[in-house]
Structures are given as C-alpha cells and as structure tokens.
Scaffold this motif. Sequence first.
Motif, mmCIF file in Angstrom:
data_model
loop_
_atom_site.group_PDB
_atom_site.id
_atom_site.type_symbol
_atom_site.label_atom_id
_atom_site.label_comp_id
_atom_site.label_asym_id
_atom_site.label_seq_id
_atom_site.Cartn_x
_atom_site.Cartn_y
_atom_site.Cartn_z
ATOM 1 N N CYS B 662 51.972 61.817 101.064
ATOM 2 C CA CYS B 662 52.541 63.077 100.605
ATOM 3 C C CYS B 662 54.046 63.023 100.774
ATOM 4 C CB CYS B 662 51.969 64.232 101.435
ATOM 5 S SG CYS B 662 52.793 65.781 101.069
ATOM 6 N N ARG B 665 55.755 65.207 103.568
ATOM 7 C CA ARG B 665 55.249 65.249 104.950
ATOM 8 C C ARG B 665 56.335 65.169 106.012
ATOM 9 N NH1 ARG B 665 55.542 59.939 106.642
ATOM 10 N NH2 ARG B 665 55.298 58.471 104.930
ATOM 11 N N CYS B 668 57.490 68.571 106.674
ATOM 12 C CA CYS B 668 56.453 69.603 106.606
ATOM 13 C C CYS B 668 56.134 70.154 107.982
ATOM 14 C CB CYS B 668 55.198 68.980 105.983
ATOM 15 S SG CYS B 668 53.867 70.157 105.771
ATOM 16 N N TYR B 671 52.377 69.571 108.729
ATOM 17 C CA TYR B 671 52.054 68.201 109.133
ATOM 18 C C TYR B 671 52.147 68.064 110.648
ATOM 19 C CZ TYR B 671 52.644 63.096 109.419
ATOM 20 O OH TYR B 671 52.534 61.770 109.723
ATOM 21 N N GLN B 679 46.866 63.787 109.903
ATOM 22 C CA GLN B 679 48.206 63.258 109.615
ATOM 23 C C GLN B 679 48.110 61.948 108.845
ATOM 24 O OE1 GLN B 679 50.581 63.022 113.191
ATOM 25 N NE2 GLN B 679 51.196 65.161 112.950
ATOM 26 N N CYS B 682 47.756 62.528 105.238
ATOM 27 C CA CYS B 682 49.029 62.877 104.595
ATOM 28 C C CYS B 682 49.896 61.643 104.406
ATOM 29 C CB CYS B 682 49.791 63.893 105.446
ATOM 30 S SG CYS B 682 48.964 65.484 105.545
ATOM 31 N N PRO B 687 48.747 63.433 97.603
ATOM 32 C CA PRO B 687 47.866 64.535 97.192
ATOM 33 C C PRO B 687 47.984 64.809 95.695
ATOM 34 C CG PRO B 687 49.775 65.390 98.359
ATOM 35 C CD PRO B 687 49.855 63.903 98.440
ATOM 36 N N CYS B 702 48.529 69.801 97.966
ATOM 37 C CA CYS B 702 48.604 69.639 99.406
ATOM 38 C C CYS B 702 47.186 69.412 99.925
ATOM 39 C CB CYS B 702 49.228 70.870 100.058
ATOM 40 S SG CYS B 702 49.209 70.835 101.855
ATOM 41 N N HIS B 703 47.030 68.425 100.820
ATOM 42 C CA HIS B 703 45.707 68.172 101.370
ATOM 43 C C HIS B 703 45.184 69.364 102.158
ATOM 44 C CE1 HIS B 703 45.824 64.101 100.053
ATOM 45 N NE2 HIS B 703 46.851 63.762 100.835
#
Lengths: 327, 711, 306
Positions: B662, B665, B668, B671, B679, B682, B687, B702-703
């Motif tokens: 991602c 991340r 984030c 995260y 984690q 990510c 994603p 976003c996951h």
Amino acid sequence: MGAFIVRRLLNYVVLVFVATSLAYLGAATAFHPKDMYLQKNPPTPAVVMYHELNERNDNPDKPVLERYAHWVDGVAHGDFGQTWQLDSVSKHFSISVWVTVRLVTVAAVISAVAGILIGSFQAVRQYKFSDHAITFGSYIIFAMPVFVLAPLLKLVAVQVNKAVGGNTPLLQYQGEIDPDATGFWGQLFSRADHLLLPTISLSLGLIAFYSRYQRGQMLDVLGSDFLRTARAKGLSKTRAILKHGVRTAVIPVMTLVTYSTILTFAGAIITERVFGWNGLGSWFTDATNHSDVNSVAVITLFSAVLVLIAGMLSDIITAVLDPRVRL
Amino acid sequence: MSQNLLLTDAAGRPKNPAPTGTPLLSVQDLHVTFSSEAGDVRAVRGVSYDLHPGEVLGIVGESGSGKSVSAMAILGLLPDNARITGSIKLEGRELLGLGDKQMSKIRGKDIAMVFQDPLSALTPVFTVGDQIVEALSVHQKLSRDAARKRALELLDVVGIPDPERRFKNFPHEFSGGMRQRVMIAMAIANDPKVILCDEPTTALDVTIQAQILEALKNAQELTGAAILMITHDLGVVAGFADKVSVMYAGRPVEQGAVDEIYYRPRMPYTIGLLGSIPRLDVSGEHGRRPLTPIEGNPPSMVDLPDACPFADRCPIVTDICRDAEPELLPAGPDSHPSACHRRADLESGTIPIDQVYPVPQIPETHLDTVPRAQRSPVLEIKGLQKHFPLMRGAVFKRRVGTVKAVDGIDFEIREGETLGLVGESGCGKTTTLLEILELVAPQAGSIAVFGRQAAKLSGRERMEMRKDIQIVFQDPMASLDPRMPVGEAIAEPLRTHGWSQDKAYERVAELLELVGLEPYHASRFPREFSGGQRQRICVARALALNPKVVILDEPVSALDVSIQAGVINLLDELRAKLGLSYLFVAHDLSVVRHIADRVAVMYLGRIVEIGDVASVFELPSHPYTQALLSAIPLPDPRKERERSRILLPGDLPSPANVPSGCRFRDRCFKYASLNAAEQMKCRDEDPVIVTRPGKEDHAAACHFADALEVV
Amino acid sequence: MTAPTAADTESVQPLAAVPARSGRAGLVWRRFRRNKFAMVGLVGLVLLFLFAFLGPLLTHWSPTDIDLVNTQSGPTGDHLFGTDDVGHDMFAQTVNGMQKSLIIGLLVALLSTGSAGLLGTAAAYFGGWWEKVIVWLTDLFLVVPSLLMLIILSPYFQGTSWLVLVPMIALFSWMITSRVVRGMTLTIREREFVRAARYMGVPAWTIIARHIIPNISSILIVDFTLNVGAAIVTESFLSFLGFGIRTPNVSLGTVINDGAQFASTDQWYLFVFPASVLVLIILCVNFIGDGLRDALDPNSTGASAR
C-alpha cells in the motif's frame, strides 16, 4: 556517472574535430599558396616551389581531401606540419602561445576581480551618481572596439611621453621588453612597462562586460526573499548583502568570467598587432596573409579546445559554488 | 519518520493570558505610502492594534489589502520608496525612525518573522544548519559548539527528523514543509517576543499546512511569544487566532475577538467573505449551500475618494457611504469596532446578517432528475498510466529512475455530472488531465470519449473530438496570450474549426454575455481585466465550440475568495444551462464538495477513494481521505476548537519512490495501530479499490477501510 | 508586498491613461521616450544616417580621388577630415565607409536575428530530432572560432561584391540569439495559452506564428538592435585587418586602419575622426537597444542576461 562524462567528452571531441576540419578545409580551399611563390621576385624555381609545397602538404595539384587525410594522419601522430617558413608548427606554437599567455594573464585576472567588485558596488548604490557614472563609462567602452581603443591608447601614450620628455619614453607601446634592459629589476620594470597599455586595452572591455552582468545579478539578488530573511534575522543591510548577496549573485557571473578568461588565451589579434607582440593572434593573421594552412588550422584547433575547456571548467566552477547544481 | 510534535510540558506556558496591562506591540495609526509612476499608492491607511504577550492576532484580507505591508513596516524592511507615519511601539519603545543598526538588534531577537514562500526565503548556497547558527550568533555570544548544539535542538523542536544529518543539508534538499519548519526554527532561535507570520502556510498542501500550524502552536507555547498571523484564509484564523482584524483597501474594517467576527460580523465585507467560502461542513437542501459572491473588485489604492472604499461592492450601500469614509467604531455598547455606516442597522437586526447578500438560486438541470445509471458516460478512463523518466544532474543528465505520475487509475464521468479529482501536489491529478487532453493512446490503459477510444482516432476525428472536450486552466493570466485581444482569444477555437470571421464575431459577443461580461470587451487586452474576469474569459473560450465535457484545472485557486465564489456560481449555472459535464481538478476539498457530484481522491498516482460527494465527505473510508478532510481548517472558531486533527507524519512522498504494497502505509495512522500480520498485508499487497459494503457509489483502496466522521 | 495595481470594477475600466486600442506599442513608446539615453541614441542614429547619406553632398571629393597637391593635410575647408599620405580625402572616405557599415550592420542583423528566431523557436517547439540537430549545429558554431573562420574564408570574398560580407558575418552570429530564443520558447511552450491552443487543435506553425513569435518579439527586437552594432564592429574588425572590404572599396574599418598608422604621429586626427564616427554609431545603437529592452520589459534590470 563515468559513462556520462565519457559520453559528453566524446561529444566534445567530435565537435572539436568537426570544427577544426571545417577550418582546415576552408583554409585549404580558400588559400592559394602557389600564388605566393609565383608573385615572388625573383620567382622561385618550380622544382623548389613544388618541393616546398609538398613539404607543407599544400600542393594544390593534390586533391583537397587527400591533403586533409594526410594532415589528419599527421595530427593523430602529433605532427602538425610546417609553417610557410618551413618551421615546425609545433615549435612555432610553443613559442607563440607563451607570448600570448604573458600578454593576457594579468589582464584576465584584473578584469575578473575588478568587474565583479565594480558591478556589486554599482548594484548596492543603484541610481546613485557613482552608478550612473560607471554605467555611462561602460557604454563608452562597449562602443569602443579594441581596434579603436588600442590605437587610441598608443596616441595617448605618445602625447604623455612628449609631455614628460626625457631620453627614454615613459610609456612603451612596442614589443614585450626593451632588449637593452639589464638586471632582474630592470627587466621586470621594462616588462611591466610594456605590458601596461596592452593590458588596459584588453581589460577595459572585459571589466565593463563583467561589471554590467554582476550588477544585474546583484540587483536580482537584492530583491530576493532570502536576503529579506537574512535581514529579518537581524543582519545589518551591509552584512546581509556581503554574506548572502554577493555569494549568490556571483554564481552565474562566474560562468561568463570563465568563458571569457579562457577564450582570451586564444590570442588577442588586434592588441598583439597594434602593440607588436608575436603571440597567437599575430601569427594567425601572418599565416593567413601567407596562405599558411597548417598554422591556421592549429590555432583554430587550439581555440576550439579552449572553448570546450571553458565549458567544462565553468560547469565545474558552478557546481562547486552552487550546491543546487551537483554533478 | 515519526515526529514528536508535542513538547514536554515543562517548556509549555499557560495559554490565553489575560490581554491586559501594557501591550507588547502597539501599532497606532500606521500609514504606508509608496510613490509610483501612477501616483502615490496608499497601501496602508491607518492601522491600529495592540498585541499582548502570548496573544494571537489574525490579520485577514485579500491580496492588496495592505496586510503584508503593515507587517513589513514593523520590521522596518519596506523598500526605500515607502513613506511610513504613525507609531509602532515595542514594549513602549518607538520603532519608527530607528536606523538600520538599531533595528537589526531588534529584528530576529525581539521580533521574528516567518515568510510565505519557504522556497525562496532561505539562501540557497548555505546549509540549513549554518543559517540557523547565523540567526543565533547575530544576537548571542555563543561558541561554535554551543551554537551548533542549540541549532540541533531547534531543528528537533520544530519537528525535523534526524537533525544531525539534516543540519548539513542545503535548502533545496528540503521539502516545502520542512523549509517552513526551518524558518520557524530560525524565528524562535532567540526567544522572540513577537513572531510575525506572513501567510506561512499558503504555499503548502493541506496536510502539511496542518503540520506547520501545529509546529507554530508549539513554538508559541515554548517561547510564549505573541503571534501576528497574516492570512487570506478564514479557516486558518478561526482555529489559530484570539483576535481578528479584517483589512480592506489598506484599513482595518472590523476588529475584535475571533468569535465576535465569525458569529456577529458587523461589516458587509466580512459578511460577504464568510458567505463566499465554500464549506466542508455545511450542506444545503440539495446538497449544496449557495455561495454569496461579492460583486466587483477592490478599489485602486491610488486616489481613493473620501468614501467607503467598499461602497461600490456593497449590497446595502446608502448615500452616506459615498460621502464619507466610515471610522472604525463599535456598533453598539458591547460590540466590537467596525467601519461601516450601517453598523447600527446590522447590530439591531434591522438588516438581518444572512440577508445582506442576495442568495443566488442554484439552477437545476433536467439531467439531475435522471438516475445516474441511465445517463450515458462521456468520459471513461481505464487503467490510465503515465510514467516519466527521472533525470538528474544539470551537467551530466542521466536517467536515475521512473516517476510514476499516474499509475493505473479508473473513473468515468456521465452526462451532466461533475467529478472532482482531488489530491495534494504530486499526486498526478494534473498529469491525468493532460493525458486525457492529448487524445492519443496512453502508455497503458485507455481513454474513451463518448464511447470512442482515443487511441483509435484518425487525425481528422481527433480534431473533431477536440470540439467536445475543452479545458480551463488554473492561472487566468497565463492562459490568455497577453498579446491578443480577448475577442480574438475567444474566437481562436472557432476560427481553428473553420468558422467564418463574421459568425465567430457574433458568437464571441454571445459568449461574453454568457459569462457575465459585455460584448464590447472583445477588443480589450487581457491585462485590462481582473483575475476573476480573465477566468470568465477563459471559460467563454472553452465554451466557444459547445463542448460536452469541460476539464477544469484548479479554475479558482488563483483567485481571491470573494472573486472565487462568483466564478464557482458561474460554473454551476453554465453546467445546468448547457448540460455540461465537468472534470474538476482541485486541491481544495471544500470547493469540490461544493461543486461536484462525485469525487475521486488521488494519492501518489492512484485513486484511493471514489464515490458520490455525500458518502465520501461524510463517511470517508480511506485513512488518507480522512486525514485530508481532517486537515482542512473550518471557518468556524467553535468547531475548530472542538475538532481533533489527524496529523499525518512526514512529507508527501515522491512519485519516483513509491513504497511497496500500500503506497500510503508509511504515513498511515491506521497502519501504526495494526498487528504484525495485518501490517505485513499492507506492506506486501497493493490494495485494489473495492466498493464499500452496502454502498452503490463509494469505493476505497484500503485493506482495512473503515468509515470515520472527521468534519 | 505587491503594491496594489490599479484594479477595475466589474465594468472594465482601462488602466489609467492607457487608451484601449493603441495598447502596447504606445506604452512601449512612452516608456522608451522617457529614457534619456535611449532618445539620445535614437536622435543620434538618425543624424548619423543623414550624415552618411547626405554627407557626400558636402564635398566634391570622391573616396577614390587623390589630391596630389595636398597629401597629409590637416582638416581644412576643402578636406574636412584632412588627407592621408596618398592624398585621399578622409571625409569622403569616412562618409562612404559609414554607408557601407550601416547597410552591412542592418542586413546582417536582419538575417542573423531572423534565422535565429526561426531556428530557436522551431527547435524548442518541435523538439525531437529537429531540436537535436539545431542544438548540435548551435554548439558547433559556438566551438568554431567565428572571427578566425571569417578571416580564413576571407580569400573567398576577395574580388566579389562587398555585400557578400552580409551572409558571411550573419552565418557566424546567430547562435547566441538562437539559444536565448530556444530557452524562451521552451518556457512559453509550456504556458497555458499555448497548451490551450494546442488542445483546440491549432496547427503547430500557426501557434508559432500567432502565439510564440509575438511573445518573444521583445527579445528579437532588442537583439536585432544590438546585433546591428555587433555586425558593424565585426565588419570593421575584418576590414581593419585587411580581410574584409578592400581597396578600391572603403569601409569604416579600412579608414580607421589607415588612420591608426598615424595615431602615434602628429596627424592623429586621421585616426580620431573615423574612429569617433564608429564609436558614435555603436553608442547610439546600444543606447537604443538597452532603451528598448527596458521599455519592452519593465522588469529587466538593464543587464544583458546572457
């Protein structure tokens, strides 16, 4: 990284090669060395003439391209051929180039320093009397090509000498040194005396040029945000300008200074002629007048190389002065 | 990348000291006049205020209102052609008339300054560390080591990670936000009593702006300094200032505590400003609240008549307004001072505040009643990608990497719809629209206009297609050829597409009227128009060929707020009248909320969240969208005080260096709160954008997408 | 910090004292006229032109005439600038040389500035191979020492019309302007109004002619003016060394060269008169050039930024 330098150097070498080749081919087709011999009185015998022309690789009966190939081959082996007087071009070059170096070095240094100082001074005192006076002076100098300035200096020197009187003229304007000068100090003085007028004739224009540019750069910097920041920190106006202003403004000016300085070493045709110095410039005009292709080619080669050295050097200087430009 | 913005409370001092006693900085009747070719420019005409220790005074005004000039006058850094009268007292000491030497001792020590543009405000050839050390050593006798140590401390205080390393860096190696932190570090180096901030966050992106405002607040707590905050942004002031002074035409027109100004404005100019800002937090009946633009432009500062300078633009102007300039007086016994002849009417409620300006009708179009699914798509982008080679070195140019400016995005725009494409600098939004306008095959993916693939167009077809898709650029000055009369500029697309001179001439007149100008303006040159008018001309040019899609690249961000509203309303009106579709590119989410039907949020070359405006703004699901919305200051002091901000750490990453998995991340906040296994997901998995559960038109990439209310 | 500009209300008012139509040209002219140096230059150059082309009426000598009675005479009523050792009337020679210098200067500047504008804009606008070739050519001509090349090629134009100097000098004086033009075009090309035109479908050459050339016209005008001065100097330089205009034709360079031999003698006036004329021409041209630069671009600081 290395590959890029090599690629750039290669491009440079190609440019120099093409430029010099153009000069050689131009000269070889434009010059008529044979006519030189024919016009001589008494005329040179044909056998001698063709022998000499062959020696010089200037025999018009040979195709130009063949002569060119021969010349390139020679240059590749470090042989630049012979002058119209059948001297070695290399030897002649190594003598003349030092004459030019002795002539222009002082002028180059003085011009750079004086130009930058005067330009900065003008910018700080923009629109004051001194700024106007110097600006006006630069206009006059810009309008005065060397072939006007140099004879004019000579004219002034003669009048000064006349006014001062005495056995030996005060201001010298012919040659490098008085052959009668003796002793270390005597010779040094004579050299300095002979150098004075040519140096003025070379530097005035450069000073005007540099100072004009430096002034413009300084003015840009004077209005800059970072100078305002420096003053907002509490630096006085003068200190802010000296520390932050000049240092930043000089970066682009250095490019110009580097180029012009390096290129003065290619010879100063007019100054050398007017003041009787046998440097590269005089050699070039003599060679042209005597249809000497080899000499002309080598001087062109030299000045093309100088352009490229100047280019490299100014890039390096900029990179050293300006952290934003890293190689 | 973590930044400890909150300092140990040992350094903190109590906030909101009582504004009594002798003021720290007292400005009385300040006038600044510049001599110019056109005559004397009276840039500042009677500014007075007191600033007490620890207080924050916000000075708000549009460009040319004299707000910056008055600040520079305090520092004594105005150019030589400025004439300054009045009084500026620092702790009772008169500053006006002091020489450069004496002022130098005050500058940077007692009064420090943070400038607008961090790009040019630092000397490019000295290291950041040296410049901070210099700020210290000008006013303090410090050994080299001590100065260095203190400078490192300062860098740490303002939130620059790894100060040891950054100390030796040059300004160009810093991002804009980082440079502004350095400016703040220099400003607080000598524990100043007053910090002047001149639009300190204007040049920065919103998430960075939030960081800088936070750093400023910390700096203030640390030093206890009073702050003079100059800005055009009413949102910034709402959350930051204790008092506000609204400036117009070189004078304060209203001055008072921040809540007073926002909730009880007593001057039509302030009322107009507040009404013309598109807001993130307010939506009207139809999803939007109409904006009330202030007509006209600020007056010229040369030869101002003795009249209210706002009279020509004021909806409640009366005769007396044209006869005398109103003084700054309280409107009632417990009201704050304002400069308006009708302040009493406003105070008493004779003129209700919300009826000062006529509320424009937001036009509706027949298309608004057709469900989106039944409207045909006009622009379809699938998997669009644009990568640039990254070159380095001015001397030895070489490719050192790839800039993934746009890295696979999808969206579609349907008939009569406005899609807002938002994101911070470097997210790829401008590249996206330039790629669309080229109308050729993109590096990867596809661009379809009215269902036709751009890649497959012949030269002639492409030329035809250009009629249907037009653009309005950000900078109205740069988008009109300064050498061309505006009539010719508007006629250029017509002439290019084969219209006769006469027909084009008629059409130009029609277009000028359409955008609210007069046909006789056609022979004028662009420089004779104000920014807002120029943008109207650009709109007219874009509409000349009756396009179906208009691409708007930040069309109002170069304009002052009061002018902005007029252009936004015009765009709204034209969309309805002509059934246009807009692709509206902007960094300002409030504007997008106001004008768009759908919104796509971009981050590092990708769309991270897309959907209808209501869903995305009310229930943002991607952490980036949440942070972005949370970073925007609201022009509402009470709300601002109650809000908690999501501060993103670090700078905007470069599209040349995209993180694995991602791409968001490393900044984030979500995260950070995940467990190791999450984690890892990510870090390893890029994603994809998926529709939010239970939503038709709302998707996020976003996951761990989760809605969060932030406004 | 920006001083507020004269703003206008929603009904457009033209800027103070700027009539709507006369627009730019009028503004430039007013700014130019306010510059004392520039006006001196303009008036001076007009006078010098008149002198060059009406001057021959003031004397009955032609440049090739030889007054055997009065050789090396000082300035007299008959020989206004005196005569050289052969008996040439220096006034007639100077005036005749001026004509040639001025004509060469104007033509060279026209040719070199024109081609520089064309090559520079084309290189920048089209990019790709066009640009590579033009940039390489520019580099090459900058590496070739132009004065040396002109001297080398001088035997070619021996015996032909003196006008052949025009293309020759122009050939070696377009590079710097072309570089500057290319740089400016690169910037203008990215400006929104050019992009807008492109996205409307306006053809490339139309964009160059309609948007780019007018927007670099200020630099072209200024460079044209300064190139006039540079070309006159180059021509005189060549002629001074004997590689330019040659007998029986005269130019300022040849006349100055003749005079220079007398610089260190009592007949120094033989040098000073023609030299002053040359200096005056260059001075006036430079005054005009710098005045135009300031008038066309109010932001310029007066230094030639190149």
